[in-house]
Design a protein around this motif. Structure first.
Motif, mmCIF file in Angstrom:
data_model
loop_
_atom_site.group_PDB
_atom_site.id
_atom_site.type_symbol
_atom_site.label_atom_id
_atom_site.label_comp_id
_atom_site.label_asym_id
_atom_site.label_seq_id
_atom_site.Cartn_x
_atom_site.Cartn_y
_atom_site.Cartn_z
ATOM 1 N N GLY A 176 0.798 -1.218 0.000
ATOM 2 C CA GLY A 176 0.000 0.000 0.000
ATOM 3 C C GLY A 176 0.830 1.267 0.000
ATOM 4 N N MET A 177 2.135 1.120 -0.134
ATOM 5 C CA MET A 177 3.019 2.289 -0.098
ATOM 6 C C MET A 177 3.644 2.531 -1.471
ATOM 7 S SD MET A 177 2.743 3.164 3.059
ATOM 8 C CE MET A 177 4.052 4.318 3.394
ATOM 9 N N ILE A 178 3.708 3.809 -1.836
ATOM 10 C CA ILE A 178 4.477 4.228 -3.006
ATOM 11 C C ILE A 178 5.894 4.476 -2.488
ATOM 12 C CG2 ILE A 178 4.875 6.086 -4.662
ATOM 13 C CD1 ILE A 178 2.506 4.656 -5.554
ATOM 14 N N VAL A 179 6.841 3.763 -3.035
ATOM 15 C CA VAL A 179 8.217 3.890 -2.571
ATOM 16 C C VAL A 179 9.118 4.395 -3.695
ATOM 17 C CG1 VAL A 179 7.969 2.104 -0.809
ATOM 18 C CG2 VAL A 179 8.774 1.472 -3.073
ATOM 19 N N SER A 180 10.112 5.146 -3.296
ATOM 20 C CA SER A 180 11.199 5.516 -4.202
ATOM 21 C C SER A 180 12.441 4.854 -3.653
ATOM 22 C CB SER A 180 11.392 7.032 -4.257
ATOM 23 O OG SER A 180 10.317 7.644 -4.922
ATOM 24 N N VAL A 181 13.153 4.170 -4.534
ATOM 25 C CA VAL A 181 14.354 3.459 -4.120
ATOM 26 C C VAL A 181 15.500 3.817 -5.058
ATOM 27 C CG1 VAL A 181 13.048 1.519 -3.159
ATOM 28 C CG2 VAL A 181 13.844 1.403 -5.518
ATOM 29 N N ARG A 182 16.696 3.597 -4.579
ATOM 30 C CA ARG A 182 17.885 3.765 -5.417
ATOM 31 C C ARG A 182 18.677 2.477 -5.342
ATOM 32 N NH1 ARG A 182 20.764 9.074 -4.762
ATOM 33 N NH2 ARG A 182 18.979 9.662 -6.019
ATOM 34 N N PHE A 183 18.832 1.863 -6.506
ATOM 35 C CA PHE A 183 19.611 0.631 -6.568
ATOM 36 C C PHE A 183 21.086 0.965 -6.474
ATOM 37 C CE2 PHE A 183 15.588 -0.586 -8.414
ATOM 38 C CZ PHE A 183 15.392 -1.848 -7.883
ATOM 39 N N ASP A 184 21.835 0.094 -5.798
ATOM 40 C CA ASP A 184 23.273 0.278 -5.618
ATOM 41 C C ASP A 184 23.940 0.461 -6.977
ATOM 42 O OD1 ASP A 184 25.342 0.530 -3.783
ATOM 43 O OD2 ASP A 184 25.936 -1.578 -3.979
ATOM 44 N N GLY A 185 24.653 1.553 -7.162
ATOM 45 C CA GLY A 185 25.349 1.823 -8.416
ATOM 46 C C GLY A 185 24.559 2.692 -9.380
ATOM 47 N N ASP A 186 23.286 2.952 -9.104
ATOM 48 C CA ASP A 186 22.468 3.811 -9.968
ATOM 49 C C ASP A 186 22.477 5.239 -9.440
ATOM 50 O OD1 ASP A 186 21.824 1.717 -11.601
ATOM 51 O OD2 ASP A 186 19.735 1.549 -10.951
ATOM 52 N N ASP A 187 22.264 6.193 -10.345
ATOM 53 C CA ASP A 187 22.201 7.595 -9.957
ATOM 54 C C ASP A 187 20.765 8.103 -9.833
ATOM 55 O OD1 ASP A 187 24.977 7.774 -9.949
ATOM 56 O OD2 ASP A 187 25.062 8.401 -12.048
ATOM 57 N N GLU A 188 19.808 7.355 -10.360
ATOM 58 C CA GLU A 188 18.426 7.816 -10.351
ATOM 59 C C GLU A 188 17.559 6.923 -9.478
ATOM 60 O OE1 GLU A 188 16.727 8.640 -14.160
ATOM 61 O OE2 GLU A 188 18.633 9.366 -14.962
ATOM 62 N N ASP A 189 16.510 7.530 -8.919
ATOM 63 C CA ASP A 189 15.565 6.781 -8.102
ATOM 64 C C ASP A 189 14.535 6.105 -8.997
ATOM 65 O OD1 ASP A 189 16.892 7.899 -5.983
ATOM 66 O OD2 ASP A 189 15.290 9.281 -5.419
ATOM 67 N N GLU A 190 14.000 5.018 -8.515
ATOM 68 C CA GLU A 190 12.897 4.325 -9.181
ATOM 69 C C GLU A 190 11.717 4.335 -8.216
ATOM 70 O OE1 GLU A 190 11.859 -0.096 -10.855
ATOM 71 O OE2 GLU A 190 13.926 0.592 -11.017
ATOM 72 N N THR A 191 10.535 4.687 -8.728
ATOM 73 C CA THR A 191 9.342 4.786 -7.892
ATOM 74 C C THR A 191 8.315 3.756 -8.335
ATOM 75 O OG1 THR A 191 9.737 7.150 -7.564
ATOM 76 C CG2 THR A 191 7.508 6.347 -7.109
ATOM 77 N N PHE A 192 7.694 3.081 -7.356
ATOM 78 C CA PHE A 192 6.680 2.080 -7.650
ATOM 79 C C PHE A 192 5.807 1.850 -6.434
ATOM 80 C CE2 PHE A 192 10.635 -0.028 -6.472
ATOM 81 C CZ PHE A 192 10.251 -0.868 -5.437
ATOM 82 N N LEU A 193 4.689 1.186 -6.653
ATOM 83 C CA LEU A 193 3.763 0.809 -5.595
ATOM 84 C C LEU A 193 4.080 -0.617 -5.165
ATOM 85 C CD1 LEU A 193 1.056 1.056 -3.943
ATOM 86 C CD2 LEU A 193 -0.101 0.228 -5.998
#
Length: 165
Positions: A92-109
């Motif tokens: 039920g949460m919209i999260v923004s994460v950053r994968f190790d080694g990436d410069d940009e965040d990824e957002t998903f439910l």
């Protein structure tokens, strides 16, 4: 809609519950039509070489599988908003994460594939390796999970906010 493994509860918004209920009613109402289709095809001759009959039986199997899935889902559903806490990842949460080694965040439910139709954002299952590893993580936490290929990935939770539909 979200689902939690621990509590075995599926949270549905009223909109998702209504949509899934209507789909179930439509599928059940279509049973006589499907039975007639199979019967009509059966009368066409040799069943071993009757592609129309085989296709109708396959479609009936898919329909019955979906009916069973929807019945189980709606039986265990709780309508309303799941208990959420901003800053903590989970169903039920919209999260923004950053994968190790990436410069940009990824957002998903973090949710269920049933919600993907109407969420307007990419949905990751709470039962997936990434969903499981993020559940309970707080903003700033770094967690690890194993991909289906066996690779270990690190991801940092940047934000977690309640999904409002």
């Amino acid at each position: 809609m979200t689902s939690t493994d621990d509590a075995k509860v599926t949270w549905l918004t009223q909109e998702a519950y209504d949509r899934l209920s209507k789909e179930l009613e439509r599928l059940i109402a279509n049973r006589p039509v499907m039975a007639k289709e199979i019967n009509d095809r059966r009368e066409e001759g040799d069943l071993r070489e009757n592609g129309g009959y085989q296709a109708a039986r396959e479609e009936q199997g898919k329909q019955e599988g979906r009916i069973a899935q929807l019945q189980a889902l709606l039986r265990s559903a709780q309508v309303g908003e799941p208990p959420v806490s901003n800053g903590v990842a989970g169903p039920g949460m919209i999260v923004s994460v950053r994968f190790d080694g990436d410069d940009e965040d990824e957002t998903f439910l973090i949710g269920s594939r049933e919600e993907a139709e109407t969420a307007g954002v990419e949905v990751y299952s709470a039962a997936s390796p990434l969903g499981k590893s993020l559940t309970g993580a707080r903003e700033g936490d770094t967690v690890e999970y194993e991909t289906p290929t066996g690779k270990t990935m690190k991801v940092t939770l940047v934000t977690a906010k309640a999904f409002s539909g």
